[in-house]
Scaffold this motif. Structure first.
Motif, short mmCIF file in Angstrom:
data_model
loop_
_atom_site.label_atom_id
_atom_site.label_comp_id
_atom_site.label_asym_id
_atom_site.label_seq_id
_atom_site.Cartn_x
_atom_site.Cartn_y
_atom_site.Cartn_z
N ALA A 55 0.85 -1.19 0.00
CA ALA A 55 0.00 0.00 0.00
C ALA A 55 0.89 1.24 0.00
O ALA A 55 1.95 1.26 0.62
N VAL A 56 0.44 2.26 -0.71
CA VAL A 56 1.12 3.55 -0.70
C VAL A 56 0.43 4.38 0.38
O VAL A 56 -0.72 4.78 0.23
N ARG A 57 1.13 4.60 1.48
CA ARG A 57 0.56 5.30 2.63
C ARG A 57 1.08 6.74 2.68
O ARG A 57 2.29 6.98 2.57
N ALA A 58 0.18 7.68 2.86
CA ALA A 58 0.53 9.11 2.84
C ALA A 58 1.61 9.44 3.86
O ALA A 58 2.46 10.30 3.62
N GLY A 59 1.64 8.76 5.00
CA GLY A 59 2.61 9.08 6.05
C GLY A 59 3.96 8.38 5.92
O GLY A 59 4.84 8.59 6.75
N ASP A 60 4.12 7.56 4.89
CA ASP A 60 5.40 6.85 4.75
C ASP A 60 6.55 7.81 4.51
O ASP A 60 6.43 8.74 3.70
N PRO A 61 7.68 7.59 5.18
CA PRO A 61 8.82 8.51 5.03
C PRO A 61 9.40 8.55 3.62
O PRO A 61 10.00 9.53 3.23
N ASN A 62 9.19 7.48 2.84
CA ASN A 62 9.73 7.47 1.48
C ASN A 62 9.00 8.44 0.55
O ASN A 62 9.46 8.71 -0.55
N LEU A 63 7.86 9.00 1.00
CA LEU A 63 7.15 10.00 0.19
C LEU A 63 7.57 11.42 0.53
O LEU A 63 7.29 12.34 -0.24
N ALA A 64 8.24 11.59 1.65
CA ALA A 64 8.62 12.94 2.09
C ALA A 64 9.51 13.61 1.04
O ALA A 64 10.56 13.09 0.68
N GLY A 65 9.05 14.73 0.51
CA GLY A 65 9.81 15.48 -0.47
C GLY A 65 9.77 14.94 -1.87
O GLY A 65 10.42 15.43 -2.77
N HIS A 66 8.96 13.91 -2.12
CA HIS A 66 8.89 13.30 -3.46
C HIS A 66 7.46 13.31 -3.95
O HIS A 66 6.79 12.28 -3.91
N PHE A 67 6.92 14.29 -4.35
CA PHE A 67 7.29 15.68 -4.59
C PHE A 67 6.45 16.56 -3.68
O PHE A 67 5.30 16.22 -3.45
N PRO A 68 6.98 17.66 -3.18
CA PRO A 68 6.21 18.53 -2.28
C PRO A 68 4.90 18.97 -2.92
O PRO A 68 4.88 19.44 -4.06
N GLY A 69 3.81 18.76 -2.19
CA GLY A 69 2.48 19.14 -2.69
C GLY A 69 1.85 18.11 -3.61
O GLY A 69 0.67 18.18 -3.91
N PHE A 70 2.61 17.14 -4.10
CA PHE A 70 2.09 16.08 -4.98
C PHE A 70 2.92 14.82 -4.76
O PHE A 70 3.77 14.47 -5.57
N PRO A 114 -0.57 8.26 -2.84
CA PRO A 114 -1.09 7.85 -1.53
C PRO A 114 -2.53 7.32 -1.66
O PRO A 114 -3.35 7.91 -2.35
N GLY A 115 -2.77 6.19 -1.02
CA GLY A 115 -4.07 5.54 -1.09
C GLY A 115 -4.11 4.41 -2.10
O GLY A 115 -5.00 3.56 -2.05
N ASP A 116 -3.16 4.36 -3.03
CA ASP A 116 -3.11 3.27 -4.00
C ASP A 116 -2.62 1.99 -3.33
O ASP A 116 -1.81 2.03 -2.41
N GLU A 117 -3.15 0.88 -3.80
CA GLU A 117 -2.60 -0.43 -3.42
C GLU A 117 -1.99 -1.02 -4.68
O GLU A 117 -2.63 -1.06 -5.73
N LEU A 118 -0.73 -1.42 -4.58
CA LEU A 118 -0.01 -1.94 -5.73
C LEU A 118 0.12 -3.45 -5.63
O LEU A 118 0.37 -3.99 -4.56
N SER A 119 -0.05 -4.10 -6.78
CA SER A 119 0.18 -5.54 -6.88
C SER A 119 1.39 -5.76 -7.77
O SER A 119 1.49 -5.18 -8.85
N LEU A 120 2.29 -6.57 -7.31
CA LEU A 120 3.48 -6.95 -8.06
C LEU A 120 3.31 -8.39 -8.51
O LEU A 120 2.97 -9.26 -7.70
N VAL A 121 3.54 -8.64 -9.79
CA VAL A 121 3.60 -10.01 -10.31
C VAL A 121 4.96 -10.13 -10.96
O VAL A 121 5.32 -9.33 -11.83
N ALA A 122 5.73 -11.12 -10.52
CA ALA A 122 7.07 -11.32 -11.05
C ALA A 122 7.29 -12.80 -11.35
O ALA A 122 6.84 -13.66 -10.61
N GLY A 123 7.97 -13.04 -12.43
CA GLY A 123 8.34 -14.40 -12.80
C GLY A 123 9.85 -14.54 -12.79
O GLY A 123 10.55 -13.75 -13.43
N ALA A 124 10.35 -15.50 -12.03
CA ALA A 124 11.79 -15.74 -11.95
C ALA A 124 12.12 -17.04 -12.67
O ALA A 124 11.51 -18.08 -12.39
N THR A 125 13.04 -16.95 -13.63
CA THR A 125 13.47 -18.14 -14.36
C THR A 125 14.99 -18.24 -14.27
O THR A 125 15.70 -17.24 -14.33
#
Length: 160
Positions: A55-70, A114-125
């Motif tokens: 989940a992309v959470r608004a309070g996550d530190p990895n969003l701080a400054g990426h990008f201000p206001g958006f 923020p608010g999006d839920e991401l699904s990852l599908v990966a195939g390893a060969t």
């Protein structure tokens, strides 16, 4: 044999194990920024299929400054999500780990907000003994593809 019967037979032949959805503990190397909320791994004769959610959470530190206001989920954190998912999939095989060696390609196609839920599908060969090619795609809940990547991982046995 009907197409449906052929698909069922192929699925029964290739799907050896499916570990189901499970919460993922924060790996020591990632603290305090876990990149996964849930993980499902399936091993087959063709390789490993990895499904992960975050989940992309608004309070996550990895969003701080990426990008201000958006705030936009950083692309490098999508790569970190892939790294943690592949490592977690390998760590479920006793005594194994996966080490990201190179990202061959990465395309960031739509923002994750923020608010999006991401699904990852990966195939390893397997490309060689201990060397894995991983093709990955991230989607938002609305089905929009956020990113695609191809990366190489080495399977390692961690030092104890």
């Amino acid at each position: 044999m009907s197409a449906e019967a052929a698909q069922t037979a192929e699925a029964a032949e290739t799907a050896q194990t499916d570990t189901g959805w499970a919460p993922v503990p924060v790996p020591a190397f990632a603290a305090p920024l876990p990149a996964l909320d849930a993980l499902r791994v399936r091993h087959s004769t063709y390789g490993i299929e990895i499904h992960a959610r975050t989940a992309v959470r608004a309070g996550d530190p990895n969003l701080a400054g990426h990008f201000p206001g958006f705030p936009v989920f950083p692309g490098v954190f999508l790569v970190e999500c892939l790294r943690q998912a592949v490592d977690a999939a390998f760590s479920r095989q006793e005594g194994r780990a996966a080490l990201l060696r190179v990202v061959r390609s990465a395309r960031f196609l739509a923002p994750a907000l923020p608010g999006d839920e991401l699904s990852l599908v990966a195939g390893a060969t397997a490309e060689a003994p201990g060397r894995w090619r991983v093709a990955a795609e991230w989607r938002r809940r609305d089905g929009v593809v956020v990113a695609r990547a191809v990366a190489m991982f080495d399977e390692v046995v961690p030092d104890e």
